[in-house]
Scaffold this active site. Structure first.
Site, PDB file in Angstrom:
ATOM      1  N   CYS A 109      -5.362  20.659  -5.361  1.00 37.26           N
ATOM      2  CA  CYS A 109      -5.376  19.787  -4.166  1.00 37.26           C
ATOM      3  C   CYS A 109      -6.786  19.554  -3.626  1.00 37.26           C
ATOM      4  O   CYS A 109      -6.982  18.698  -2.760  1.00 37.26           O
ATOM      5  CB  CYS A 109      -4.483  20.359  -3.078  1.00 37.26           C
ATOM      6  SG  CYS A 109      -2.803  20.630  -3.650  1.00 37.26           S
ATOM      7  N   HIS A 233      -6.786  18.033   3.795  1.00 37.29           N
ATOM      8  CA  HIS A 233      -5.686  17.932   2.836  1.00 37.29           C
ATOM      9  C   HIS A 233      -4.370  18.097   3.605  1.00 37.29           C
ATOM     10  O   HIS A 233      -4.254  18.935   4.493  1.00 37.29           O
ATOM     11  CB  HIS A 233      -5.834  19.025   1.776  1.00 37.29           C
ATOM     12  CG  HIS A 233      -4.628  19.170   0.915  1.00 37.29           C
ATOM     13  ND1 HIS A 233      -3.998  18.088   0.343  1.00 37.29           N
ATOM     14  CD2 HIS A 233      -3.902  20.276   0.547  1.00 37.29           C
ATOM     15  CE1 HIS A 233      -2.957  18.508  -0.360  1.00 37.29           C
ATOM     16  NE2 HIS A 233      -2.879  19.825  -0.242  1.00 37.29           N
ATOM     17  N   ASN A 263       3.194  16.418   0.709  1.00 39.32           N
ATOM     18  CA  ASN A 263       1.977  16.923   0.066  1.00 39.32           C
ATOM     19  C   ASN A 263       1.767  16.174  -1.249  1.00 39.32           C
ATOM     20  O   ASN A 263       2.535  16.352  -2.191  1.00 39.32           O
ATOM     21  CB  ASN A 263       2.116  18.426  -0.183  1.00 39.32           C
ATOM     22  CG  ASN A 263       0.861  19.026  -0.798  1.00 39.32           C
ATOM     23  OD1 ASN A 263      -0.022  18.302  -1.293  1.00 39.32           O
ATOM     24  ND2 ASN A 263       0.775  20.340  -0.794  1.00 39.32           N
TER      25      ASN A 263
END
Ligand code: COA
Length: 308
Positions: A109, A233, A263
């Site tokens: 990520c 993020h 996500n």
């Protein structure tokens, strides 16, 4: 310092929207649990990593007014490649008609911010135009019958077209980090599905976002009070608010898109940038703090002086 300037932004998500109620209809979960524990209301699902990357990349090129053949390098941040070999960047390069080289970056990520720092170095080394894309199809590597992960993941892509500058570039400073002793917390074996120790990842995530953000800001000679827009993020709204609170960045300066996308790993930051631009939050002169974290564990923060 010289480096790159962001000239164009693009984003893409699959058409199919899956709401919390859709998930609650077949899993032992509820809209209220997902909303309270994660901040997610819906996510997009479908497509392949290359399809989403091509759509976002094309939008960034159009936004910059740059033909694909004038791009010198394509960098694709992804942790969900279409195939193990070749890199998914090869498919995207071919579909878009990008003139130069192409490679994938996998830092989970944190991949988009890692990609940005790699692009900065390559711009300094003489590469003129770089298309940087973050694209993910996390739902493809998730057991969608496992409520702990099925409620969190989403698919999407975001892209930026970067152009080398002679004068000051957009990237003022960065901080990259990794702690491979924590790789068991979030991983997916060949042919398997994602495993995550959610509680431990949560605890570590807040700490690394705060420490890494502070380190990047310090290198820029700035403090959290100088940050106009914090674009972290998007893994959990509670991680974002806990990190922002510890940094002393007020909620109105945080970009939160997790409610709509879930996500999306390395796509979450460029998707959030594209959303912030279209909603008018990102204007020339904005000091932007990016901070990503994820499997590895890896983390990466960058401070940008936004010019687009
Ligand atoms: N729906 C309903 N209940 C659920 C559930 C779901 N989808 N998932 C778990 N639960 C239950 C658990 O079984 C547990 O029940 P119990 O108390 O009876 O044992 C309870 O809810 C609490 O579970 P827990 O795992 O402690 O929840 P949490 O508050 O830690 O939230 C996450 C879980 C995954 C949302 C959270 O840990 C998280 O976001 N972690 C970080 C994830 C992350 O950042 N990942 C990406 C890194 S890039």
């Amino acid at each position: 310092m010289p480096g790159f300037s962001i000239r164009g932004l693009g984003s893409a998500v699959p058409d199919k929207v899956v709401t919390n109620d859709d998930l609650a209809a077949r899993l032992d979960t509820s809209d209220s649990w997902i909303t309270e524990r994660t901040g997610i209301k819906q996510r997009h699902m479908g497509g392949t990593t290359s399809e989403l990357a091509v759509a976002a990349g094309r939008m960034a090129l159009d936004n910059a007014g740059v033909p694909a053949q004038d791009v010198d390098l394509l960098v694709l941040a992804t942790t969900t490649p279409d195939e193990i070999v070749p890199g998914t960047s090869a498919t995207v390069q071919n579909a878009l008609g990008v003139g130069g080289g192409a490679f994938d970056v996998n830092a989970a990520c944190s991949g988009f911010v890692y990609g940005l720092v790699v692009a900065h170095g390559l711009a300094l080394a003489g590469t003129r135009r770089i298309l940087l894309v973050g694209s993910e199809t996390l739902t493809r590597i998730t057991d969608l019958d496992d409520r702990t992960l099925a409620v969190i993941v989403g698919d999407g892509a975001g892209a930026v077209l970067l152009e080398a500058t002679d004068g000051p570039g957009d990237l003022i400073s960065y901080d990259l980090g990794a702690d491979g002793s924590l790789r068991h917390l979030l991983h997916c074996p060949h042919g398997g599905v994602l495993y995550m120790d959610g509680k431990e990842v949560f605890r570590k995530a807040v700490r690394v976002v705060v420490d890494s953000s502070r380190a990047a800001l310090e290198r820029a000679g700035l403090t959290p009070g100088d940050v106009d827009l914090f674009v972290p993020h998007q893994a959990n709204a509670r991680i974002i608010s806990a990190a922002a609170e510890r940094l002393g960045i007020p909620p109105e300066r945080c970009v939160v898109t997790i409610d709509r996308y879930g996500n999306t790993s390395s796509a979450s930051i460029p998707l959030a940038l594209a959303d912030a631009k279209s909603s008018g939050q990102l204007t020339p002169g904005t000091v932007v703090l990016l901070s990503g974290f994820g499997g590895g564990m890896t983390w990466a923060s960058a401070v940008l002086s936004w010019k687009l």
